[in-house]
Scaffold this motif. Structure first.
Motif, mmCIF file in Angstrom:
data_model
loop_
_atom_site.group_PDB
_atom_site.id
_atom_site.type_symbol
_atom_site.label_atom_id
_atom_site.label_comp_id
_atom_site.label_asym_id
_atom_site.label_seq_id
_atom_site.Cartn_x
_atom_site.Cartn_y
_atom_site.Cartn_z
ATOM 1 N N PHE A 50 48.061 46.970 34.886
ATOM 2 C CA PHE A 50 47.197 46.862 36.074
ATOM 3 C C PHE A 50 46.404 48.226 36.328
ATOM 4 C CE2 PHE A 50 51.003 44.554 37.343
ATOM 5 C CZ PHE A 50 50.481 43.308 37.307
ATOM 6 N N LEU A 51 45.025 47.811 36.538
ATOM 7 C CA LEU A 51 44.248 49.106 36.735
ATOM 8 C C LEU A 51 44.201 49.272 38.466
ATOM 9 C CD1 LEU A 51 40.785 48.247 34.858
ATOM 10 C CD2 LEU A 51 42.687 49.897 34.411
ATOM 11 N N LYS A 52 44.444 50.476 38.827
ATOM 12 C CA LYS A 52 44.477 50.944 40.229
ATOM 13 C C LYS A 52 43.587 52.019 40.416
ATOM 14 C CE LYS A 52 49.340 49.475 40.749
ATOM 15 N NZ LYS A 52 50.685 50.023 41.195
ATOM 16 N N ILE A 53 43.192 52.222 41.668
ATOM 17 C CA ILE A 53 42.434 53.241 42.206
ATOM 18 C C ILE A 53 43.041 54.188 43.241
ATOM 19 C CG2 ILE A 53 40.197 54.009 43.416
ATOM 20 C CD1 ILE A 53 39.218 50.718 42.733
ATOM 21 N N ALA A 54 43.065 55.653 42.728
ATOM 22 C CA ALA A 54 43.473 56.589 43.672
ATOM 23 C C ALA A 54 42.942 56.676 45.067
ATOM 24 C CB ALA A 54 43.481 57.925 42.917
#
Length: 119
Positions: free
Chosen positions: A69-73
């Motif tokens: 998965f790609l996540k955003i801080a």
């Protein structure tokens, strides 16, 4: 940055011409307005290489990879590297082949076998 086409700039005349300067300034104004816009990004393809694999110590808005998965801080969200703690809760026994943990900002999944906690 949103994709857009830069406007065609008028060819310069031999001598100064006020109409030419107005056309040039108009074209530049359009270009800068487009480049400054906050419109959403639209692209045909994207490759993200060498992404961080944890949100720990990343600047807000940075993209990282967590497994598949790609996540955003995000701001005000805890991204920790390793967690351990001790407390008094009585006795807990967990027997499982896999376990998922998700506790307000801390999450993980893995195979653990048998876990026994006695406090």
């Amino acid at each position: 940055m949103q994709r857009f086409r830069a406007p065609a700039l008028p060819l310069a005349p031999v001598e100064y011409d006020q109409q030419h300067m107005s056309q040039l300034i108009g074209a530049l104004r359009l270009y800068f307005t487009q480049s400054d816009s906050n419109a959403s990004l639209q692209i045909d393809g994207l490759r993200l290489l060498n992404l961080p694999t944890s949100g720990y110590n990343l600047q807000e808005g940075t993209v990282f990879r967590d497994g598949e998965f790609l996540k955003i801080a995000l701001p005000n969200f805890a991204y920790v590297q390793g967690v351990s703690g001790t407390g008094t809760v009585g006795s807990v026994t967990v027997v499982a082949n896999s376990i998922s943990i998700n506790v307000q900002g801390v999450s993980g999944t893995g195979n653990v076998g048998t876990v026994t906690v006695t406090v």
